[in-house]
Write a protein that holds these residues in place. Structure first.
Motif, PDB file in Angstrom:
ATOM      1  N   LYS A   9      36.109  25.106  -9.101  1.00 28.66           N
ATOM      2  CA  LYS A   9      34.704  24.969  -8.656  1.00 28.66           C
ATOM      3  C   LYS A   9      34.168  24.852 -10.087  1.00 28.66           C
ATOM      4  O   LYS A   9      33.002  23.924  -9.987  1.00 28.66           O
ATOM      5  CB  LYS A   9      34.780  26.509  -7.714  1.00 28.66           C
ATOM      6  CG  LYS A   9      34.897  25.086  -6.409  1.00 28.66           C
ATOM      7  CD  LYS A   9      34.190  26.715  -5.616  1.00 28.66           C
ATOM      8  CE  LYS A   9      34.867  26.686  -4.660  1.00 28.66           C
ATOM      9  NZ  LYS A   9      35.070  27.952  -3.203  1.00 28.66           N
ATOM     10  N   GLY A 271      40.168  25.573  -4.528  1.00 31.47           N
ATOM     11  CA  GLY A 271      39.255  25.555  -5.625  1.00 31.47           C
ATOM     12  C   GLY A 271      39.837  25.541  -6.623  1.00 31.47           C
ATOM     13  O   GLY A 271      39.213  26.049  -8.149  1.00 31.47           O
ATOM     14  N   PRO A 275      37.879  19.961  -6.404  1.00 31.44           N
ATOM     15  CA  PRO A 275      37.335  20.062  -6.686  1.00 31.44           C
ATOM     16  C   PRO A 275      36.503  18.652  -8.230  1.00 31.44           C
ATOM     17  O   PRO A 275      36.326  18.107  -8.112  1.00 31.44           O
ATOM     18  CB  PRO A 275      36.252  21.177  -7.021  1.00 31.44           C
ATOM     19  CG  PRO A 275      37.057  22.256  -6.773  1.00 31.44           C
ATOM     20  CD  PRO A 275      38.907  21.797  -5.997  1.00 31.44           C
TER      21      PRO A 275
END
Ligand code: NAP
Length: 295
Positions: A9, A271, A275
């Motif tokens: 992230k 995560g 992303p």
């Protein structure tokens, strides 16, 4: 040992900030706004949510997104006709056709219809070929995101043994090719495993870098990992769980809780790799617009 958690992230956020600056500069210096055409056929809820996420990400960094939704019963000819129109549209620098397509449409024909210079997914055979022979091209988003995560976490690939589980055209094969190529982020000795691999654990235990893209939860357990290895979990699987509002939770292909005590680095799910995939789509779109502006 507890592994360093690779924060996809944060990596995505940082790269998107850089891309926002590139987009603003492109607009100010050249009057060019990068444009991404997103094409969705049908009403598949997962595909709809991926498309929405991609369009939102475009808006956040200043990319113009052109939303094209076709009904489920659209013909292959209609879809290819739309792609040909988008190929000619000078405001569009990237074309993304959300997969999977309805069964009556030949995915390969559709990918082949996209202008390779607008193929920001990197799926067109021309881009696949360019990648494999080391020519400039759009790199496929998930593999490119994985290479980026290794790089920014200072995980050396040169001279290391990388083991990839999975040989799909969108993840396994291209990530193996990128890890093996004679270039930065490559130079690894690569083993590619699949369902016909005998004694999978014999290979995974040798891996300094282990990329897992099998689409099966718990494909990799703690006893299959070399202490200190970098474990990149690409998998996204829904597991029923009534304690979650949606009735399910997302898990990867690796037994995260156990493997994190053996590995040196590990990506979480969600995560981790996820992303980065959309971020690399934005990266390729900006790259395409930049190249066009230089012509
Ligand atoms: P895929 O097309 O289903 O391919 C899976 C591959 O894994 C196949 O090559 C298969 O071998 C191999 N495999 C399956 N089980 C195995 C096992 N037990 N041992 C060894 N090999 C095994 O999947 P994909 O499209 O590559 O995706 C893989 C996973 O990544 C999925 O969970 C998908 O949702 C996820 N994904 C995530 C992202 C992201 O952005 N995070 C992007 C793309 C995909 P065979 O070839 O022999 O059948």
């Amino acid at each position: 040992m507890t592994a360093t958690i690779i924060d996809g992230k944060l990596a995505a956020k940082n790269l998107r900030a850089q891309l926002t600056e590139s987009v603003a500069k492109l607009k100010a210096d050249k009057g060019v706004v990068p444009g991404l055409a997103v094409v969705l056929v049908g009403d598949d809820p997962a595909s709809k949510s991926y498309v929405t996420a991609k369009e939102k990400a475009c808006a956040e960094i200043g990319i113009y997104s052109d939303d094209n939704r076709l009904p489920e019963n659209s013909s292959e000819e209609e879809l290819i006709g739309l792609i040909q129109k988008l190929n000619q549209d000078s405001q569009i620098h990237g074309i993304l056709v959300q997969l999977p397509l309805p069964r009556h449409i030949d995915e390969n024909k559709v990918i082949m219809a996209i202008d390779p210079d607008k193929d920001v997914d990197g799926f067109h055979p021309v881009n696949v070929g360019r990648m494999n022979i080391g020519q400039p091209c759009f790199l496929p988003c998930t593999p490119h995101g994985i290479i980026h995560l290794l790089k920014i976490n200072n995980i050396e690939t040169k001279g290391k043994h990388a083991v990839v589980i999975g040989r799909s055209n969108i993840v396994g094969k291209p990530v193996a090719a990128l890890l093996a190529r004679k270039a930065e982020g490559g130079n690894a000795t690569v083993t590619l495993c699949h369902t016909a691999t005998k004694n999978l654990a014999d290979f995974t235990r040798q891996a300094d870098i282990l990329v897992v893209a099998s689409g099966r939860p718990n494909t990799v357990t703690a006893d299959m990992v070399k202490p200190g290895a970098a474990v990149i979990d690409v998998g996204v699987n829904r597991v029923e769980d009534s304690s979650y509002e949606k009735g399910y939770r997302l898990v990867g292909d690796v037994d995260f809780e156990a493997v994190k005590d053996v590995a040196g680095w590990i990506t979480p799910v969600p995560g981790g790799v996820g992303p980065m995939t959309i971020t690399m789509l934005l990266y390729n779109t900006v790259q395409s617009a930049t190249m066009k502006a230089q012509c």
